[in-house]
Design an enzyme around this catalytic site. Structure first.
Site, PDB file in Angstrom:
ATOM      1  N   THR A 171       9.907  -3.570  -5.549  1.00  0.00           N
ATOM      2  CA  THR A 171       9.749  -3.623  -7.031  1.00  0.00           C
ATOM      3  C   THR A 171       9.317  -2.832  -8.023  1.00  0.00           C
ATOM      4  OG1 THR A 171       9.602  -5.925  -6.202  1.00  0.00           O
ATOM      5  CG2 THR A 171       8.240  -5.481  -8.272  1.00  0.00           C
TER       6      THR A 171
ATOM      7  N   LYS B 161       2.552  -2.609  -8.489  1.00  0.00           N
ATOM      8  CA  LYS B 161       1.934  -2.331  -7.219  1.00  0.00           C
ATOM      9  C   LYS B 161       2.765  -3.023  -5.721  1.00  0.00           C
ATOM     10  CE  LYS B 161      -2.332  -0.435  -8.398  1.00  0.00           C
ATOM     11  NZ  LYS B 161      -4.030  -0.676  -8.221  1.00  0.00           N
TER      12      LYS B 161
ATOM     13  N   GLY C 204       3.815  -5.655  -0.784  1.00  0.00           N
ATOM     14  CA  GLY C 204       4.818  -5.844   0.831  1.00  0.00           C
ATOM     15  C   GLY C 204       3.930  -5.565   2.455  1.00  0.00           C
ATOM     16  N   GLU C 205       3.449  -4.332   1.938  1.00  0.00           N
ATOM     17  CA  GLU C 205       2.838  -4.082   3.307  1.00  0.00           C
ATOM     18  C   GLU C 205       1.090  -4.493   3.465  1.00  0.00           C
ATOM     19  OE1 GLU C 205       4.601  -0.206   2.987  1.00  0.00           O
ATOM     20  OE2 GLU C 205       5.095  -0.001   5.225  1.00  0.00           O
TER      21      GLU C 205
HETATM   22 MO1  MOS Z   1       9.109  -1.321   6.418  1.00  0.00          MO
HETATM   23  S1  MOS Z   1       7.595  -0.587   7.559  1.00  0.00           S
HETATM   24  O1  MOS Z   1       9.564  -1.922   6.457  1.00  0.00           O
HETATM   25  O2  MOS Z   1       7.872  -0.857   5.297  1.00  0.00           O
END
Ligand code: MOS
Length: 754
Positions: free
Chosen positions: A521, A703, A706-707
């Site tokens: 994004t 920001k 996902g992680e």
């Molecule tokens: Mo990843 S470990 O697909 O950001």
């Protein structure tokens, strides 16, 4: 912040209907005429010399169209050396002289049916000479351990200890740990200097085991090669351009002769950047001269994909009595199987804190296991487990509240909202006034991440009905198409429903980075925003002409352009699009490109309340609070989805998920019956707390989200279990068995959890 019409709204996903009705087309749904099934012969040993391979009986079997081994590929360049999201992949396609892990590929076949392929595999004869295996990094570094890779190093540590099976090493130093040029002090003297202001020093070892990303859809690809050598691949991937470049490099095929079609993906979490099955599908298709589908079974996922590496991390932290962190030193052995890559994540032991003196020494250690790869915030959950469990230990030893200890040491600054997220998450959880019943406990931990940025591009066009089409090469895993549609709708003043997202294959779409590293994004959002702004500029110019007004006096809203303050003097976007088609300048199209601009660090703060059954070691998570600084939530529902998903994976790795290996290297739980994933029964209601501290280069301040949400969960579990039981477990996952053993050990009075 300005009010937005579409950005910040909880619109349903663009792919909601196709997903819930089962119409979404996955790679497994595709059947090409004449398509063959590809399968692998895998090693029954974790470590063995291969004396001979005889494929002749397999080749004779009717219905078999290709059998390949490393030797049969010898006339091609068969070495993959590619930087994929921090994971270096250097490996032969098949084991030839030696197998180094259980399940390593020795040969592949393509046949008309799965049954014939299985029969062909059974007919390949391999003679092995078994070798001793090593599966634990703590054993692998010892003198006398089997050497797995002949080119691995032996490293002598400053104290004279030797480490064997070292695949790579990474070091970092800050503050007093930095050795000036000509500095003749010993390491010991430097360390003493760094810790000299500490009143108390804590030193503990933390162990995190290998975990699999456990995407629902196993690895799969279909390849077809036409008589001119043009390769077409349909695949489940996080980035079809990444697959294309990996194929080009590893198979030595020109980029322009490869087209990769990214199909709907059923999860990736870092393991779908290419190279696991697609290269084999192409090799088999080349040899068989027919399309070939290669689909992993769940068992193959566990034996031979790229799970998250385990690690053994020793952390030494010095603090003052008031809780101020003075220095921290980490020594880490990462279990990188037969490959290398991962140990740089040890730097994350700094977390979100001011640590004036910081040092890490980190080693990739070879074991007889498959190479690991990226898993959602690669390395951060492991580092965070060591860091955040130890901070909890320090807080208890000092008699401080664990949240207060963190507040005392958190960094502050431009674009950072660490303390705000911590405070708000604590407030939402009722942390400051928390109560607990028997065997109940509360745990808190912080994780962190900074989203990556990558090259991204998009084309936005305005059509005759006033609809907006976004065309790009983005692989949507998490709802990013929806966010990009919202961004285009916002810029162009159209309802979200009037934006169509179109994904191109690598032959058609403009280049873009893969969907990983929380980049999407942030990066594609910017590309789409820029492309839409170019469209907007053309629209305003044309409207100004039609309305006989100055473009600066115009506004766009509700699919119309009008003169500010005079909504009656208006022209619709549809009318503008139609007149553009007839005009001398032609249809309205905008292009947007984005490169590598930096983002700011974000924090994920999580709190759980648990109840432990001390008899069975079962841990029930009663409630969970999950705070995150997302910069700007383009779609809060999608952000919460990412946050909740990360929490579930953190609980899973913290309590259940563990790839188990026998001493001889066989994997003991290669299936979802024995590799325990969290289910709906294991996960309580999760409350998400969104904080929006914008970052400068993100579209609308975005920001990446996902992680970060997977990073603190493992530590949260250990910290909550300690609060419930008084037993400190420094090894994740904290399975019932591990916890019961720790409780019994504590009762016996030796006080050691592991
Ligand atoms: Mo990843 S470990 O697909 O950001």
């Amino acid at each position: 912040m300005a009010e937005f019409a579409v950005v910040g709204k909880r619109v349903p996903r663009v792919d909601a209907v196709e997903k819930v009705t089962g119409r979404a087309r996955y790679t497994a749904d595709l059947h090409l005429p004449g398509m063959l099934i590809g399968m692998f012969l895998r090693s029954p040993y974790a470590h063995a010399r291969i004396l001979s391979i005889d494929t002749s009986e397999a080749e004779k079997l009717p219905g078999v169209h290709a059998v390949i081994t490393q030797k049969s590929l010898a006339d091609m360049l068969m070495v993959t050396e590619d930087e994929v999201h921090g994971t270096r992949r250097v490996q032969k396609f098949f084991a030839d002289e030696k197998v180094r892990y259980y399940g390593e590929k020795i040969a592949a076949v393509a046949a008309e049916t799965r049954e014939i392929a299985e029969e062909a595999i059974a007919r390949i004869k391999v003679e092995y000479e078994p070798l001793p295996a090593v599966v634990d990094v703590r054993d692998a570094v010892k003198e006398g351990a089997p050497i797995i890779n002949e080119d691995s190093k032996v490293v002598t540590l400053p104290d004279g200890r030797k480490l064997y099976n070292v695949a790579a090493e990474v070091h970092g130093a800050e503050g007093a740990f930095v050795r000036a040029e000509g500095d003749t002090r010993t390491d010991e003297e430097i360390e003493r200097e760094a810790f000299k202001d500490a009143d108390l020093i804590f030193e503990n070892t933390y162990i995190i085991h290998r975990a699999h990303q456990s995407y629902i859809e196993p690895q799969i690809a279909i390849a077809d090669v036409d008589p001119t050598g043009k390769v077409t691949v349909w695949t489940s991937t996080q980035g079809h351009f990444a697959v294309r470049s990996n194929l080009a490099k590893s198979l030595n095929i020109p980029l322009s002769k490869i087209n990769v079609i990214g199909m709907t993906i059923g999860g990736g979490f870092g393991a779908k950047f290419g190279g696991i099955v697609d290269t084999y599908a192409v090799l088999l298709a080349m040899k068989a001269k027919r399309p070939v589908k290669v689909a992993y079974t769940r068992r193959e996922e566990f034996l031979d994909a790229t799970p998250a590496p385990g690690a053994v991390i020793t952390v030494k932290t010095g603090v003052k009595r008031d809780g101020t962190i003075v220095a921290r030193k980490a020594f880490a052995l990462w279990d990188t199987g037969v490959a290398s890559g991962g140990s740089y994540a040890t730097r994350r032991l700094k977390g979100v804190y001011n640590i004036p003196n910081f040092k890490f020494d980190s080693y990739d250690i070879n074991t007889n296991k498959p190479k690991p790869g990226a898993y959602r915030a690669p390395g951060a959950p492991q580092a965070s487990f060591a860091s955040e469990v130890q901070l909890d230990e320090i807080a208890h030893a000092l008699g401080m509240d664990p949240a207060e200890l963190r507040l005392k040491n958190m960094r502050e600054g431009d674009q950072l909202a660490f303390k705000e997220v911590l405070r708000k998450t604590c407030d939402a959880a009722g942390w400051w006034t928390r109560t607990k019943g028997p065997n109940e406990g509360w745990g808190l931990a912080c994780g962190e991440w900074t989203n990556g940025a990558g090259p991204a591009s998009a084309v936005v066009s305005l059509h005759e009905d006033g609809s907006v089409h976004v065309f790009y090469g983005l692989m949507d895993l998490t709802g990013t198409d929806t966010a990009c549609a919202q961004i285009a709708a916002e810029v162009l003043g159209v309802p979200y429903e009037k934006v169509r997202i179109v994904r191109g294959d690598t032959d058609s779409a403009p280049y873009g980075t893969a969907s990983g590293g929380s980049v999407v994004t942030f990066s594609y959002g910017n590309a789409v925003k820029r492309a839409a702004e170019e469209v907007r500029k053309r629209v305003l110019e044309m409207a100004a002409e039609a309305l006989e007004a100055n473009p600066d006096d115009l506004e766009i809203a509700n699919e119309k352009v009008f003169v500010r303050g005079n909504p009656d003097s208006a022209i619709t976007l549809a009318q503008i699009a139609q007149s553009a088609v007839r005009s001398t300048s032609g249809p309205i199209v905008g292009h947007g490109s984005f490169a590598n601009e930096p983002s700011a660090q974000t924090v994920a703060v999580q709190i759980a309340k648990v109840r432990v059954d001390p008899e069975t070691g079962n841990v029930q998570v009663l409630a969970y609070w999950n705070g995150l600084d997302c910069g700007k939530a383009i779609n809060p529902m999608a952000v919460e989805g990412q946050m909740e998903g990360g929490v579930v994976q953190g609980i899973g790795w913290g309590l259940f998920e563990h790839m188990l290996y026998a001493p001889d290297g066989r994997m003991l739980n290669p299936g979802l019956l024995d590799y325990r994933l969290p289910t709906a029964l294991d996960v309580p209601k999760i409350e998400s707390i969104l904080v929006e501290e914008p970052t400068r280069h993100g579209p609308f301040g975005v920001k990446g989200v996902g992680e970060p949400p997977i990073t603190p969960g493992l530590a949260v579990m250990s910290n909550a279990i300690f609060d419930a039981t008084g037993v400190r477990v420094r090894e994740a996952p904290i399975t019932p068995e591990r916890l019961v053993m720790a409780i019994l050990a504590q009762q016996r009075g030796n006080g050691k959890a592991d």
